[in-house]
Each structure stands twice: as structure tokens, then as C-alpha cells.
Design a protein around this motif. Structure first.
Motif, PDB file in Angstrom:
ATOM      1  N   LEU A 292      30.954  63.135  63.934  1.00 53.04           N
ATOM      2  CA  LEU A 292      30.207  62.406  64.957  1.00 53.04           C
ATOM      3  C   LEU A 292      30.149  60.926  64.581  1.00 53.04           C
ATOM      4  O   LEU A 292      29.778  60.578  63.462  1.00 53.04           O
ATOM      5  N   LYS A 293      30.529  60.038  65.518  1.00 56.02           N
ATOM      6  CA  LYS A 293      30.524  58.594  65.264  1.00 56.02           C
ATOM      7  C   LYS A 293      29.410  57.926  66.062  1.00 56.02           C
ATOM      8  O   LYS A 293      29.319  58.114  67.278  1.00 56.02           O
TER       9      LYS A 293
ATOM     10  N   MET B 295      21.014  53.034  69.666  1.00 54.28           N
ATOM     11  CA  MET B 295      21.904  53.996  69.011  1.00 54.28           C
ATOM     12  C   MET B 295      22.718  54.703  70.081  1.00 54.28           C
ATOM     13  O   MET B 295      22.167  55.251  71.036  1.00 54.28           O
ATOM     14  N   THR B 296      24.038  54.646  69.937  1.00 55.90           N
ATOM     15  CA  THR B 296      24.939  55.307  70.881  1.00 55.90           C
ATOM     16  C   THR B 296      25.935  56.172  70.121  1.00 55.90           C
ATOM     17  O   THR B 296      26.187  55.954  68.938  1.00 55.90           O
ATOM     18  N   LEU B 297      26.512  57.130  70.842  1.00 55.80           N
ATOM     19  CA  LEU B 297      27.519  58.028  70.278  1.00 55.80           C
ATOM     20  C   LEU B 297      28.887  57.572  70.750  1.00 55.80           C
ATOM     21  O   LEU B 297      29.196  57.641  71.942  1.00 55.80           O
ATOM     22  N   LEU B 298      29.710  57.118  69.837  1.00 57.84           N
ATOM     23  CA  LEU B 298      31.004  56.545  70.177  1.00 57.84           C
ATOM     24  C   LEU B 298      32.036  57.580  70.590  1.00 57.84           C
ATOM     25  O   LEU B 298      32.963  57.267  71.325  1.00 57.84           O
ATOM     26  N   ASN B 299      31.913  58.811  70.110  1.00 61.20           N
ATOM     27  CA  ASN B 299      32.892  59.839  70.454  1.00 61.20           C
ATOM     28  C   ASN B 299      32.232  61.031  71.158  1.00 61.20           C
ATOM     29  O   ASN B 299      32.557  62.182  70.910  1.00 61.20           O
ATOM     30  N   ALA B 300      31.338  60.736  72.065  1.00 59.27           N
ATOM     31  CA  ALA B 300      30.609  61.779  72.791  1.00 59.27           C
ATOM     32  C   ALA B 300      31.511  62.588  73.714  1.00 59.27           C
ATOM     33  O   ALA B 300      31.127  63.680  74.138  1.00 59.27           O
TER      34      ALA B 300
ATOM     35  N   GLU C 231      12.497  61.673  61.093  1.00 58.89           N
ATOM     36  CA  GLU C 231      11.718  62.896  61.294  1.00 58.89           C
ATOM     37  C   GLU C 231      11.886  63.487  62.688  1.00 58.89           C
ATOM     38  O   GLU C 231      11.956  64.705  62.831  1.00 58.89           O
ATOM     39  N   ASP C 232      11.912  62.639  63.703  1.00 62.79           N
ATOM     40  CA  ASP C 232      11.966  63.106  65.081  1.00 62.79           C
ATOM     41  C   ASP C 232      13.364  62.959  65.667  1.00 62.79           C
ATOM     42  O   ASP C 232      14.049  61.971  65.402  1.00 62.79           O
ATOM     43  N   PRO C 233      13.777  63.927  66.501  1.00 60.28           N
ATOM     44  CA  PRO C 233      15.088  63.801  67.138  1.00 60.28           C
ATOM     45  C   PRO C 233      15.077  62.707  68.211  1.00 60.28           C
ATOM     46  O   PRO C 233      14.097  62.541  68.933  1.00 60.28           O
ATOM     47  N   LEU C 234      16.168  61.959  68.278  1.00 57.22           N
ATOM     48  CA  LEU C 234      16.353  60.954  69.329  1.00 57.22           C
ATOM     49  C   LEU C 234      17.282  61.513  70.403  1.00 57.22           C
ATOM     50  O   LEU C 234      17.064  61.309  71.584  1.00 57.22           O
ATOM     51  N   LEU C 235      18.322  62.231  69.963  1.00 52.46           N
ATOM     52  CA  LEU C 235      19.316  62.781  70.883  1.00 52.46           C
ATOM     53  C   LEU C 235      19.600  64.241  70.530  1.00 52.46           C
ATOM     54  O   LEU C 235      19.644  64.600  69.352  1.00 52.46           O
ATOM     55  N   THR C 236      19.815  65.058  71.550  1.00 47.77           N
ATOM     56  CA  THR C 236      20.261  66.437  71.349  1.00 47.77           C
ATOM     57  C   THR C 236      21.682  66.519  71.884  1.00 47.77           C
ATOM     58  O   THR C 236      21.961  66.088  72.999  1.00 47.77           O
ATOM     59  N   LEU C 237      22.569  67.057  71.064  1.00 45.25           N
ATOM     60  CA  LEU C 237      23.982  67.147  71.405  1.00 45.25           C
ATOM     61  C   LEU C 237      24.328  68.596  71.720  1.00 45.25           C
ATOM     62  O   LEU C 237      23.872  69.512  71.043  1.00 45.25           O
ATOM     63  N   PHE C 238      25.149  68.794  72.753  1.00 46.78           N
ATOM     64  CA  PHE C 238      25.547  70.126  73.167  1.00 46.78           C
ATOM     65  C   PHE C 238      27.054  70.288  73.049  1.00 46.78           C
ATOM     66  O   PHE C 238      27.810  69.444  73.520  1.00 46.78           O
ATOM     67  N   VAL C 239      27.484  71.387  72.397  1.00 47.49           N
ATOM     68  CA  VAL C 239      28.903  71.708  72.246  1.00 47.49           C
ATOM     69  C   VAL C 239      29.175  73.095  72.810  1.00 47.49           C
ATOM     70  O   VAL C 239      28.297  73.892  72.964  1.00 47.49           O
TER      71      VAL C 239
END
Length: 167
Positions: A83-84, A136-141, A159-167
Motif C-alpha cells: 500500500l502506497k 493522507m491519500t492512497l496512491l495505489n488505491a 490509535e484511531d482508523p482514518l481509512l478502511t480499505l476493502f479488497v
């Protein structure tokens, strides 16, 4: 559904989800809350903005530093699973030529979640007219089914999630 897009709810079907922690404590806002057209148009991928009174930007996961851009107050990092992410402090900082930016890692450095990646002088930046926001962004989303920002109004760094990623 387009792969890697910003979601408002989880996709109907997905194999796995995982959270990415916030790199800084503060109030969460959507990307369209800032003026940066490249961010709001998704050029740097989906992500979120944190109004950040803190001057320390921490690693949201274990990884490696792939690029440091001091003139732009930004760093690119990669997780052990590929993840980038781009983490940038302030909206328009190019004219400041990296002043008051202190990077604690260099290209190729490995780090653990919670390690300080870089610090900025938030008081000085405010005096220069720069909003104290961390982007904060995901370069290879595009490798993901989608990305959903937290519904929390405030997050604690690491401590806290900022983003949840789904695969």
C-alpha cells in the motif's frame, strides 16, 4: 463500481477489510474541504484531511519511506503489503522552501507504526498563512475495491482508523 474509489458505505461484497490509522491527531474532514485541486480531483487517490494542531506526523503502519519532498512538506510511504500513501502537511507550502520541516526518515528507511516520520512548526506555518492540515491519500488505491473514510469527527494519531480499505 470503479475500483479504488472513495466510498460512503462498505461495498456489498468484499473478501477482506482493514484499517489504516491516522498519522496525526485532529478533526477529520473530506478531501474536498481543502483548496488543492489535485487532491480534490483524486489525482493523488482517495483519502482524508485532518485539521492538525500537532506538529508530529507519525507512521500509520509498518513500512518504508519511498520519497521525501521537503519543499512540499510531504512524504511517500509504502506498507509491507504494498500500500502506497502520500502524507502532506499544509495546503500550499511550496513557497516556503521546506523551512520548519524536519524529516526523521529518508528514502529507503524502514519504520514501525507510530514512529515519527516528520515534524513541522505549526505555529510558524500558521504565521505564514498555511492551514495546519494533514492530508493522507492512497496512491495505489486502484488495486482495492474501495476506500471508506472514518465517520469519526476526531481521531487520535496511530490509535484511531482514518481509512478502511476493502479488497
Amino acid at each position: 463500481m470503479k475500483k479504488g474509489q472513495l466510498l460512503s458505505s462498505p461495498p456489498d461484497t468484499f473478501r477482506k477489510s482493514f484499517d489504516i490509522a491516522s498519522p496525526v491527531s485532529g478533526q477529520v474532514q473530506p478531501l474536498n474541504a481543502i483548496d488543492g485541486t489535485l487532491y480534490t480531483q483524486g489525482y493523488f487517490g482517495p483519502g482524508a484531511v485532518i485539521n492538525a494542531p500537532s506538529s508530529s506526523i507519525k507512521a500509520p503502519f509498518n513500512g518504508i519511506c519511498t520519497h521525501v519532498t521537503p519543499l512540499d512538506y510531504a512524504i511517500e510511504i509504502k506498507s509491507s503489503v504494498g500500500l502506497k500513501c502520500l502524507i502532506k502537511f499544509g495546503e500550499s507550502t511550496q513557497h516556503l522552501h521546506g523551512a520548519q520541516f524536519n524529516c526523521h526518515v529518508k528514502r529507503g528507511s524502514t519504520f514501525k507504526a507510530g514512529a515519527v516520520l516528520f515534524t513541522v512548526n505549526t505555529g510558524w506555518l500558521k504565521q505564514q498563512g498555511v492551514n495546519n492540515v494533514c492530508i493522507m491519500t492512497l496512491l495505489n488505491a486502484n488495486a482495492l475495491l474501495g476506500v471508506m473514510p472514518t465517520t469519526r469527527k476526531y481521531v487520535e494519531a496511530v490509535e484511531d482508523p482514518l481509512l478502511t480499505l476493502f479488497v
